[in-house]
Design an enzyme around this catalytic site. Structure first.
Site, mmCIF file in Angstrom:
data_model
loop_
_atom_site.group_PDB
_atom_site.id
_atom_site.type_symbol
_atom_site.label_atom_id
_atom_site.label_comp_id
_atom_site.label_asym_id
_atom_site.label_seq_id
_atom_site.Cartn_x
_atom_site.Cartn_y
_atom_site.Cartn_z
ATOM 1 C CE LYS A 1 -3.839 1.851 2.797
ATOM 2 N NZ LYS A 1 -4.622 1.634 4.033
ATOM 3 C CB SER B 1 -8.018 0.289 5.697
ATOM 4 O OG SER B 1 -8.723 1.495 5.668
ATOM 5 C CB SER C 1 -7.952 3.443 3.055
ATOM 6 O OG SER C 1 -7.069 2.804 3.960
HETATM 7 N N1 GLN Z 1 -12.728 3.731 6.861
HETATM 8 C C1 GLN Z 1 -12.064 4.008 8.075
HETATM 9 C C2 GLN Z 1 -11.591 5.443 8.094
HETATM 10 O O1 GLN Z 1 -11.829 6.129 7.175
HETATM 11 C C3 GLN Z 1 -10.912 3.072 8.289
HETATM 12 C C4 GLN Z 1 -9.723 3.403 7.483
HETATM 13 C C5 GLN Z 1 -8.516 2.575 7.768
HETATM 14 O O2 GLN Z 1 -8.601 1.495 8.358
HETATM 15 N N2 GLN Z 1 -7.368 3.103 7.375
HETATM 16 O O3 GLN Z 1 -11.004 5.894 9.021
#
Ligand code: GLN
EC number: 6.3.5.7
Length: 476
Positions: free
Chosen positions: A77, A176, A152
């Site tokens: 990532k 994410s 994400s």
């Molecule tokens: N969707 C969640 C957020 O926006 C989790 C994101 C993540 O795990 N990086 O914070």
């Protein structure tokens, strides 16, 4: 198919017996990257570099000197440092930043002879659930290109599903890795907080951030965990004893005690097919002789506000470092030092990130700290204790991974709160720091994958993966 050529543990013996070479594998995967550029899964592909490396690794395998992951092709990532390679965390503010060092995970993967194919697209600084808040553009779902791949770590999930790499390393702060895995029909694993070093990972919310693994199979996931988990001098949140972990013991089976949280299945926002698939799996487990009980969990409704309050607060302090002086982008319109800060941040961060920095700074401000931040910390503790209490009598907690299957691109552009709502089931393990895995659990009427989530006890990743593997085999 689950166990095909793209599962590394199926490929490994073929590489060892030289039925196929690492160079052939790499060439094939790079071809898939080329053919499916429209998915927007990668921000950088290191094609020439891995082709060159593939010869050396092939030779090592021939001499039986290959490392534990020799020939495995892995994507990172865009939040994970890879020395001398660009890193932007999906943000304009890190434009032209080149990592001067390896993240601990990167270092360990390379030492095990894995090949890093590139950096994968994601929501800016991991803030999102659809990979639409991405400076490099939206990632599309390989199973239906009108839909998102989740977020994400959306680029990572899309790339594994589209067979561009065997494994992807993502980050999971509030879901994410697990949520994109569910949207793309993959295995997505988030370890206990502290199992895997965060050294060299761009920080979003430091008390929630974990490194996660996206794979086709539980076994592949276990092979990678074995290499990257464990103590690290650069991260004191990782316990000094190695987490007892040996992927070869994944075949044990016993009679398990499983709890499911009643509130997760009575939620009105839960897609009907996800409910029915989750119930069918629980019934199947019961039929196989495991104890499956419903447990009340009234705190469920507090999990999301607690997560977003605390994650934004931590992000607002973490992101103070992006000031136009130390990293990447600097505004060319600034004439004073203060303008370097304000203009760089105004131009460098996109809307969602700015909103969260402001909300985070608000809940930490002197007048709000007690009523918001401190209160959320207390609720976090209650959630943690309640989950631990359940896990003191049960081996695992099972719940859906998401409230719905992959949604269409732009579905939530005008209602970010509904987007946050879709994280309801993944934030639970994140708030508590518990290990959790999302596994494919059938498809809905549109043929879109459904995910099911299993939460285990602190640092019992081996037991969790053993059960996950059992669950996976039940469905083949
Ligand atoms: N969707 C969640 C957020 O926006 C989790 C994101 C993540 O795990 N990086 O914070």
């Amino acid at each position: 198919m689950l166990h095909d050529y793209y599962s590394f543990n199926v490929l490994r013996p073929l590489l060892a017996s030289q039925k196929v070479t690492v160079t052939e594998v790499v060439t094939k995967l790079l071809q898939h990257v080329q053919e499916q550029k429209d998915l927007n899964a990668f921000v950088n592909v290191y094609a020439q570099e891995i082709l060159t490396k593939s010869y050396a690794i092939n030779q090592k395998i021939q001499q039986a000197k290959g490392g534990a992951l020799a020939g495995m092709v892995i994507g990172l990532k865009d939040m994970i440092c890879y020395k001398d390679h660009p890193l932007q965390a999906g943000s304009k503010i890190l434009t032209n930043y080149i990592s001067p060092f390896h993240a601990t995970v990167t270092e360990r993967l390379l030492s095990a002879d894995a090949l890093i194919i590139g950096h994968q697209n994601c929501d800016e600084f991991g803030m999102g659930s659809s990979s639409e808040n991405a400076y490099f553009g939206t990632v599309l779902n390989p199973l239906d290109k009108t839909r998102v791949a989740g977020g994400s770590s959306g680029g990572s999930a899309a790339a594994v599903k589209a067979k561009m790499c065997h494994i992807a390393i993502g980050t999971d702060t509030g879901g994410s890795v697990r949520q994109p895995a569910a949207f793309c029909g993959l295995v997505g694993f988030k370890p206990s907080y502290g199992s895997i070093s965060r050294h060299g990972i761009v920080a979003y919310a430091s008390s929630f951030d974990t490194v996660g693994i996206l794979a086709h199979t539980v076994e592949d996931c276990a092979s990678v965990l074995e290499v990257i988990a464990g103590p690290d001098d650069f991260d004191d949140t990782v316990p000094s004893q190695k987490v007892p972990y040996d992927g070869r013991t994944l075949h044990k089976s016993e009679r398990y005690k499983i709890a499911y949280l009643a509130e997760t299945l009575t939620n009105d926002d839960l897609q009907l097919e996800i409910r029915s698939h989750t119930i069918s799996s629980l019934e199947l487990l019961k039929k196989k002789g495991h104890q499956v009980d419903s447990v009340d969990f009234a705190l469920l409704k507090y999990a999301l506000p607690t997560y977003y309050m605390l994650a934004n607060a931590e992000a607002s302090t973490n992101f103070a470092r992006f000031d136009g002086i130390r990293y990447g982008y600097r505004s060319s319109h600034a004439t004073t030092l203060e303008e370097v800060y304000t203009k760089t941040r105004t131009e460098g961060f996109a809307r969602e990130v700015k909103k969260r920095i402001m909300l985070g700074a608000f809940v930490l401000s002197a007048s709000q700290c007690e009523t918001h931040y401190i209160k959320a910390m207390k609720v976090r503790n209650l959630i943690k204790k309640a989950l631990q209490e359940i896990l003191s009598s049960y081996d695992f907690i099972i719940l859906p991974t998401t409230t719905a299957t992959a949604f269409r691109v732009n579905s939530f552009t005008h209602s970010p709160l509904s987007m946050y709502g879709s994280d309801l089931y993944t934030v639970l393990a994140s708030v508590a720091g518990l290990p959790a895995i999302s596994l494919p659990n059938g498809v809905d009427q549109k043929n879109l994958p459904i995910g099911i989530q299993i939460i285990g006890s602190y640092f019992e990743e081996e037991k969790l993966l053993t059960f996950a593997r059992y669950f996976e085999s039940m469905h083949i």
